[in-house]
Design a protein around this motif. Structure first.
Motif, PDB file in Angstrom:
ATOM      1  N   SER A 125       0.764  -1.290   0.089  1.00  0.00           N
ATOM      2  CA  SER A 125      -0.173  -0.129   0.046  1.00  0.00           C
ATOM      3  C   SER A 125       0.774   1.241   0.023  1.00  0.00           C
ATOM      4  N   TYR A 126       2.288   1.191   0.316  1.00  0.00           N
ATOM      5  CA  TYR A 126       3.047   2.315   0.514  1.00  0.00           C
ATOM      6  C   TYR A 126       3.081   3.037  -0.689  1.00  0.00           C
ATOM      7  N   PRO A 127       3.473   2.659  -1.979  1.00  0.00           N
ATOM      8  CA  PRO A 127       3.288   3.411  -3.078  1.00  0.00           C
ATOM      9  C   PRO A 127       1.996   4.170  -3.529  1.00  0.00           C
ATOM     10  N   ILE A 128       1.079   3.503  -3.232  1.00  0.00           N
ATOM     11  CA  ILE A 128      -0.372   3.996  -3.382  1.00  0.00           C
ATOM     12  C   ILE A 128      -0.763   5.214  -2.442  1.00  0.00           C
ATOM     13  N   ILE A 129      -0.263   5.178  -1.231  1.00  0.00           N
ATOM     14  CA  ILE A 129      -0.573   6.234  -0.332  1.00  0.00           C
ATOM     15  C   ILE A 129       0.393   7.210  -0.818  1.00  0.00           C
ATOM     16  N   ALA A 130       1.542   7.007  -1.111  1.00  0.00           N
ATOM     17  CA  ALA A 130       2.515   8.024  -1.392  1.00  0.00           C
ATOM     18  C   ALA A 130       1.714   8.692  -2.909  1.00  0.00           C
ATOM     19  N   TYR A 131       1.478   8.145  -3.704  1.00  0.00           N
ATOM     20  CA  TYR A 131       1.107   8.804  -4.812  1.00  0.00           C
ATOM     21  C   TYR A 131      -0.178   9.594  -4.686  1.00  0.00           C
ATOM     22  N   ILE A 132      -1.110   8.844  -3.931  1.00  0.00           N
ATOM     23  CA  ILE A 132      -2.591   9.801  -3.522  1.00  0.00           C
ATOM     24  C   ILE A 132      -2.287  10.999  -2.712  1.00  0.00           C
ATOM     25  N   TRP A 133      -1.253  10.893  -1.681  1.00  0.00           N
ATOM     26  CA  TRP A 133      -0.752  11.997  -0.903  1.00  0.00           C
ATOM     27  C   TRP A 133      -0.218  13.143  -1.862  1.00  0.00           C
ATOM     28  N   LEU A 134       0.771  12.843  -2.670  1.00  0.00           N
ATOM     29  CA  LEU A 134       1.276  13.944  -3.826  1.00  0.00           C
ATOM     30  C   LEU A 134       0.195  14.468  -4.710  1.00  0.00           C
ATOM     31  N   ILE A 135      -0.684  13.798  -5.186  1.00  0.00           N
ATOM     32  CA  ILE A 135      -1.508  14.219  -5.854  1.00  0.00           C
ATOM     33  C   ILE A 135      -2.467  15.202  -5.332  1.00  0.00           C
ATOM     34  N   ASN A 136      -3.034  14.899  -4.150  1.00  0.00           N
ATOM     35  CA  ASN A 136      -4.236  15.557  -3.463  1.00  0.00           C
ATOM     36  C   ASN A 136      -3.701  16.541  -2.269  1.00  0.00           C
ATOM     37  N   PHE A 137      -2.463  16.164  -1.610  1.00  0.00           N
ATOM     38  CA  PHE A 137      -1.841  17.175  -0.673  1.00  0.00           C
ATOM     39  C   PHE A 137      -0.656  17.811  -1.116  1.00  0.00           C
ATOM     40  N   GLY A 138      -0.400  17.590  -2.226  1.00  0.00           N
ATOM     41  CA  GLY A 138       1.205  18.027  -2.811  1.00  0.00           C
ATOM     42  C   GLY A 138       1.183  19.572  -2.193  1.00  0.00           C
ATOM     43  N   LYS A 139       0.324  20.311  -2.322  1.00  0.00           N
ATOM     44  CA  LYS A 139       0.477  21.780  -2.354  1.00  0.00           C
ATOM     45  C   LYS A 139       0.346  22.172  -0.902  1.00  0.00           C
ATOM     46  N   ASN A 140       1.113  21.776   0.118  1.00  0.00           N
ATOM     47  CA  ASN A 140       1.316  22.087   1.435  1.00  0.00           C
ATOM     48  C   ASN A 140       0.352  21.363   2.406  1.00  0.00           C
ATOM     49  N   ARG A 141      -0.774  20.861   1.884  1.00  0.00           N
ATOM     50  CA  ARG A 141      -1.781  20.477   2.940  1.00  0.00           C
ATOM     51  C   ARG A 141      -1.140  19.443   3.681  1.00  0.00           C
ATOM     52  N   TYR A 142      -1.297  19.400   5.071  1.00  0.00           N
ATOM     53  CA  TYR A 142      -0.804  18.285   5.906  1.00  0.00           C
ATOM     54  C   TYR A 142       0.781  18.010   5.699  1.00  0.00           C
ATOM     55  N   LYS A 143       1.392  18.893   4.835  1.00  0.00           N
ATOM     56  CA  LYS A 143       2.845  18.699   4.639  1.00  0.00           C
ATOM     57  C   LYS A 143       3.854  18.359   6.078  1.00  0.00           C
ATOM     58  N   TYR A 144       3.065  19.055   6.995  1.00  0.00           N
ATOM     59  CA  TYR A 144       4.006  18.912   8.370  1.00  0.00           C
ATOM     60  C   TYR A 144       3.845  17.437   8.758  1.00  0.00           C
ATOM     61  N   LEU A 145       2.923  16.752   8.472  1.00  0.00           N
ATOM     62  CA  LEU A 145       2.846  15.275   8.800  1.00  0.00           C
ATOM     63  C   LEU A 145       3.760  14.478   8.303  1.00  0.00           C
ATOM     64  N   LEU A 146       4.325  14.529   7.101  1.00  0.00           N
ATOM     65  CA  LEU A 146       5.379  14.063   6.396  1.00  0.00           C
ATOM     66  C   LEU A 146       6.714  14.044   6.944  1.00  0.00           C
ATOM     67  N   TYR A 147       6.904  15.433   7.597  1.00  0.00           N
ATOM     68  CA  TYR A 147       8.124  15.548   8.380  1.00  0.00           C
ATOM     69  C   TYR A 147       8.165  14.581   9.505  1.00  0.00           C
ATOM     70  N   PHE A 148       7.124  13.868  10.020  1.00  0.00           N
ATOM     71  CA  PHE A 148       7.313  13.086  11.127  1.00  0.00           C
ATOM     72  C   PHE A 148       7.689  11.884  10.552  1.00  0.00           C
ATOM     73  N   PHE A 149       7.851  11.433   9.348  1.00  0.00           N
ATOM     74  CA  PHE A 149       7.973   9.984   8.832  1.00  0.00           C
ATOM     75  C   PHE A 149       9.470   9.688   9.218  1.00  0.00           C
ATOM     76  N   PRO A 150      10.628  10.397   9.055  1.00  0.00           N
ATOM     77  CA  PRO A 150      11.781   9.992   9.340  1.00  0.00           C
ATOM     78  C   PRO A 150      11.772   9.343  10.985  1.00  0.00           C
ATOM     79  N   ILE A 151      11.045  10.064  11.689  1.00  0.00           N
ATOM     80  CA  ILE A 151      10.790   9.566  13.339  1.00  0.00           C
ATOM     81  C   ILE A 151      10.168   8.252  13.417  1.00  0.00           C
ATOM     82  N   ALA A 152       9.207   8.359  12.584  1.00  0.00           N
ATOM     83  CA  ALA A 152       8.393   6.869  12.818  1.00  0.00           C
ATOM     84  C   ALA A 152       9.023   5.930  12.247  1.00  0.00           C
TER      85      ALA A 152
END
Length: 413
Positions: free
Chosen positions: A352-379
């Motif tokens: 599911s990871y590639p699908i999640i990444a793609y959907i995120w890029l298309i729909n949230f790519g312009k700053n929406r929820y971007k801060y949550l991605l920055y927690f990825f290296p921690i998680a």
């Protein structure tokens, strides 16, 4: 919507190509790092592909130590040595055994590559080079769906999404059967549910040949196709899957009476008492740290799916992601329900990871929820650390500073 994969959208200059070639000749790894500067170019993809092949050539494993934590590749190396004495008739008989479904082999991908490579060499580095060629081609072919999007930029959030997309990395030629099949499966998903090219469903016949467990993936795909109109039930099931995942083990065991023999044996292999005890045994404090981070990363990815549900109207309003989103709900729900079955739920969840990444890029790519991605290296801190250790385990530091000519000479001659 234009569903064709476009020609390379970023124009390159000759100087950039030249620098990439020079760095690659010095060291494929250095060439790889420099090519990350601009992922969206053809020359970068060529460098990525060639670096993956060099990694496959350099993939080094000692004889099996007898330790229960030996890598899967120990088995592949030892088995490969026995193929020298396998005749063409025996190979065909094994293939017939695979096609019979009732008994014998669950898949035949490894055996096929090992047999044909063994016709001209007993050097296992050739074997892993072929593994890497197929694996890298499939992964990069699929990766272009992400990098060719307009929202993909040379910024931190895009690079994090690229890492999520490529969580199934080249090291996974260590367990080549499942993870190669995984890239075939994800490629099919994008062609069918993103590009609406349903004739790609025919490729699913290859999946059980590569790894027997992908009969399960085929079932998930057809379950979605049958119930796509009623996809909302999977929103409910997605939330329920956290609660009821503990009963999935017993349900799987109980289902074997109703399955064909080859599928029943597959389920038995995943749910046997020996397998459960081996993979669930308590370990050291380090073991528990790994388990904690695994739970954190698992929860993090489910949180991203939850945000998709919250923003369903936005995602469904985009033709590129509508069907991908609906299929994702089915896939993740299945993976959550089977998470308690070792080597099943967790591995299929990774699809599911590639699908999640793609959907995120298309729909949230312009700053929406971007801060949550920055927690990825921690998680995923422990996952990233573990991958670094494993890469060093099968290559050593010299791979990262050696030229491709040295790598070919050292391991293939």
């Amino acid at each position: 919507m234009n569903t064709k994969q476009k020609a390379w959208s970023v124009k390159e200059n000759n100087l950039d190509r030249f620098v990439k070639i020079v760095f690659f000749i010095i060291s494929p790894f250095i060439g790889f790092l420099y090519s990350l500067k601009n992922i969206k170019t053809k020359s970068s993809y060529v460098i990525f592909f060639l670096t993956a092949i060099c990694f496959g050539i350099s993939f080094t494993i000692e004889k099996r130590s007898g330790n229960e934590y030996d890598l899967d590749s120990f088995f592949y190396r030892e088995e490969f040595e026995s193929f020298q004495n396998l005749s063409y008739f025996e190979y065909i008989e094994g293939f017939k055994d695979f096609l019979s479904f009732d008994e014998g082999r669950k898949d035949y991908y490894y055996e096929t590559i090992a047999f044909f490579v063994s016709r001209f060499t007993d050097n296992y580095h050739y074997l892993f080079a072929v593994f890497a060629i197929v694996f890298a081609f499939l992964s990069l072919k699929t990766f272009r769906f992400l990098t060719e999007e307009e929202n993909f930029k040379n910024d931190l959030s895009s690079y994090i999404l690229a890492y999520i997309f490529l969580t199934n990395q080249i090291f996974n030629i260590n367990g080549v059967r499942f993870w190669t099949a995984a890239w075939v499966a994800v490629f099919i998903v994008f062609q069918v549910f993103r590009n609406k090219k349903y004739h790609y469903l025919v490729l699913m016949v290859l999946l059980p040949f590569i790894h027997g467990s992908f009969w399960i993936f085929i079932f998930v795909v057809f379950l979605y196709l049958i119930l796509s109109r009623f996809y909302r039930i999977f929103i409910v099931l997605f939330f329920c899957s956290f609660i009821f995942s503990s009963v999935s083990l017993q349900l799987a065991k109980d289902s074997t009476d109703f399955l064909p023999i080859f599928l029943a044996k597959l389920i038995d292999s995943y749910t046997s008492t020996e397998t459960i005890e081996k993979l669930s045994a308590e370990g050291t404090g380090f073991f528990w740290i790994a388990k904690i981070f695994k739970t954190i990363s698992y929860t993090y990815m489910n949180l991203l799916v939850y945000l998709f549900i919250r923003n369903e109207k936005l995602i469904k309003g985009n033709l590129k992601t509508e069907s991908l989103y609906k299929f994702l709900l089915v896939l993740v729900t299945f993976a959550n329900f089977t998470m308690s079955i070792p080597s099943l739920g967790g591995r299929f969840f990774t699809l599911s990871y590639p699908i999640i990444a793609y959907i995120w890029l298309i729909n949230f790519g312009k700053n929406r929820y971007k801060y949550l991605l920055y927690f990825f290296p921690i998680a995923f801190f422990f996952n990233i650390y573990e991958q670094l250790i494993l890469y060093l385990k099968v290559t050593g530091v010299y791979f990262y500073i050696s030229s491709p000519f040295y790598i070919v000479y050292e391991y293939l001659f």
